[in-house]
Design a protein around this motif. Structure first.
Motif, mmCIF file in Angstrom:
data_model
loop_
_atom_site.group_PDB
_atom_site.id
_atom_site.type_symbol
_atom_site.label_atom_id
_atom_site.label_comp_id
_atom_site.label_asym_id
_atom_site.label_seq_id
_atom_site.Cartn_x
_atom_site.Cartn_y
_atom_site.Cartn_z
ATOM 1 N N GLU A 1 -33.609 62.454 -25.910
ATOM 2 C CA GLU A 1 -34.303 61.517 -25.140
ATOM 3 C C GLU A 1 -34.005 60.037 -25.878
ATOM 4 O OE1 GLU A 1 -37.736 61.037 -22.248
ATOM 5 O OE2 GLU A 1 -38.593 60.814 -24.193
ATOM 6 N N ASN A 2 -34.269 60.055 -27.380
ATOM 7 C CA ASN A 2 -33.932 58.605 -27.939
ATOM 8 C C ASN A 2 -32.629 58.475 -28.017
ATOM 9 O OD1 ASN A 2 -36.782 58.301 -28.682
ATOM 10 N ND2 ASN A 2 -36.640 59.483 -30.310
ATOM 11 N N ASN B 1 -37.256 65.410 -27.507
ATOM 12 C CA ASN B 1 -37.611 64.064 -28.021
ATOM 13 C C ASN B 1 -36.359 63.421 -28.655
ATOM 14 O OD1 ASN B 1 -40.155 63.989 -26.932
ATOM 15 N ND2 ASN B 1 -41.041 64.969 -28.966
ATOM 16 N N GLU C 1 -33.336 43.549 -15.098
ATOM 17 C CA GLU C 1 -33.819 44.655 -15.345
ATOM 18 C C GLU C 1 -33.589 45.885 -14.941
ATOM 19 O OE1 GLU C 1 -38.198 44.942 -13.885
ATOM 20 O OE2 GLU C 1 -37.741 43.070 -12.665
ATOM 21 N N TYR D 1 -31.657 57.110 -24.620
ATOM 22 C CA TYR D 1 -32.085 55.841 -24.309
ATOM 23 C C TYR D 1 -31.221 54.564 -24.901
ATOM 24 C CZ TYR D 1 -36.483 56.899 -21.778
ATOM 25 O OH TYR D 1 -37.286 56.915 -20.824
ATOM 26 N N THR D 2 -30.857 55.062 -26.154
ATOM 27 C CA THR D 2 -30.194 53.989 -27.142
ATOM 28 C C THR D 2 -28.595 54.100 -26.668
ATOM 29 O OG1 THR D 2 -31.400 54.847 -29.151
ATOM 30 C CG2 THR D 2 -29.316 53.855 -29.624
ATOM 31 N N ASP E 1 -32.155 49.205 -20.093
ATOM 32 C CA ASP E 1 -33.393 49.363 -20.536
ATOM 33 C C ASP E 1 -34.299 50.421 -19.898
ATOM 34 O OD1 ASP E 1 -35.585 49.408 -22.107
ATOM 35 O OD2 ASP E 1 -36.145 47.293 -21.721
ATOM 36 N N LEU E 2 -34.059 51.508 -20.513
ATOM 37 C CA LEU E 2 -34.905 52.613 -19.686
ATOM 38 C C LEU E 2 -36.387 52.896 -19.912
ATOM 39 C CD1 LEU E 2 -32.169 55.329 -20.194
ATOM 40 C CD2 LEU E 2 -32.335 53.818 -18.777
ATOM 41 N N SER E 3 -36.923 51.794 -20.481
ATOM 42 C CA SER E 3 -38.393 51.881 -20.758
ATOM 43 C C SER E 3 -39.118 51.730 -19.650
ATOM 44 C CB SER E 3 -38.655 51.046 -21.963
ATOM 45 O OG SER E 3 -38.286 49.769 -21.742
ATOM 46 N N GLU E 4 -40.160 52.670 -19.193
ATOM 47 C CA GLU E 4 -40.944 52.309 -18.021
ATOM 48 C C GLU E 4 -40.212 52.481 -16.760
ATOM 49 O OE1 GLU E 4 -43.432 48.930 -18.303
ATOM 50 O OE2 GLU E 4 -44.154 49.595 -20.255
ATOM 51 N N LYS E 5 -39.026 53.141 -16.705
ATOM 52 C CA LYS E 5 -38.389 53.512 -15.700
ATOM 53 C C LYS E 5 -38.737 54.784 -15.184
ATOM 54 C CE LYS E 5 -35.809 49.600 -15.294
ATOM 55 N NZ LYS E 5 -36.249 48.847 -16.677
#
Length: 208
Positions: free
Chosen positions: A73-74, A70, A127, A77-78, A87-91
């Motif tokens: 991963e954070n 975790n 996006e 992502y950052t 932006d990797l959210s929901e990818k």
């Protein structure tokens, strides 16, 4: 052996009632490995201690890997957001892999066109766009993402080992509890003796 007395029967029944239940020992070890051995014999449960210690190691390893995954991963992502504008959210997982293999969206889509992977092409919209500031940062991202995959890939194996540890501990505790009652006498009684007359008859059978 036959006795016209109820006293021996009472004594035997009390001894059997105090015996640990093999089923109870098995179920306890399914909940907490080693518990069944402790329940069966509190003075000698060394085998249970090994199962309990093994469970502790497996649980700590599991949560350690999950926490580390975790955190990594954070981190990536950052990194992707700050150094590649992605932006990797929901990818999807495929998108996360693509960002680690190509410097930008155009380079990735060109590679898919040459390979005729039409379904793998991403739309050229904000996006989905990314552009790494340097290849070193992209490699850093890729390394972190791969570490996350390796760490999480070990979690199912650890869960399987926990299940096996519980089963082995349960079977061992079951056998231990069962063996404790093997050599105790079995008892039965009736209100009619062997001659058909009224009276209490107790039968004791010893197993050797």
């Amino acid at each position: 052996m036959t006795f016209i007395s109820l006293f021996p029967v009472i004594t035997v029944a009390q001894t059997q009632d105090n015996l640990p239940s093999p089923r109870g020992a098995f179920l306890r070890s399914l909940v907490v490995p080693g518990w069944g051995h402790y329940y069966t014999d509190k003075t000698d449960w060394n085998r249970g201690k090994y199962h309990l210690a093994g469970e502790a190691v497996l649980v700590l390893t599991y949560f350690g890997l999950d926490i580390r995954a975790n955190r990594l991963e954070n981190d990536f992502y950052t990194l992707a957001l700050s150094k590649a504008g992605a932006d990797l959210s929901e990818k999807s997982r495929d998108y996360l892999i693509a960002i680690g293999n190509y410097d930008n969206l155009r380079e990735y889509n060109d590679a898919q066109l040459r390979a005729r992977n039409w379904n793998s092409i991403y739309p050229d919209t904000p996006e989905y766009r990314w552009s790494w500031e340097s290849s070193a940062q992209r490699s850093q991202y890729q390394d972190a993402r791969e570490q996350v995959d390796r760490n999480r890939g070990q979690l199912p194996t650890l869960i399987s080992l926990m299940v096996v540890n519980r089963l082995v501990s349960g079977i061992s505790a079951f056998i231990k509890a069962r063996d404790m009652g093997k050599n105790l006498p079995e008892a039965s009684f009736s209100y009619v003796n062997q001659f058909g007359q009224q009276g209490v008859t107790a039968n004791l059978r010893f197993n050797f």
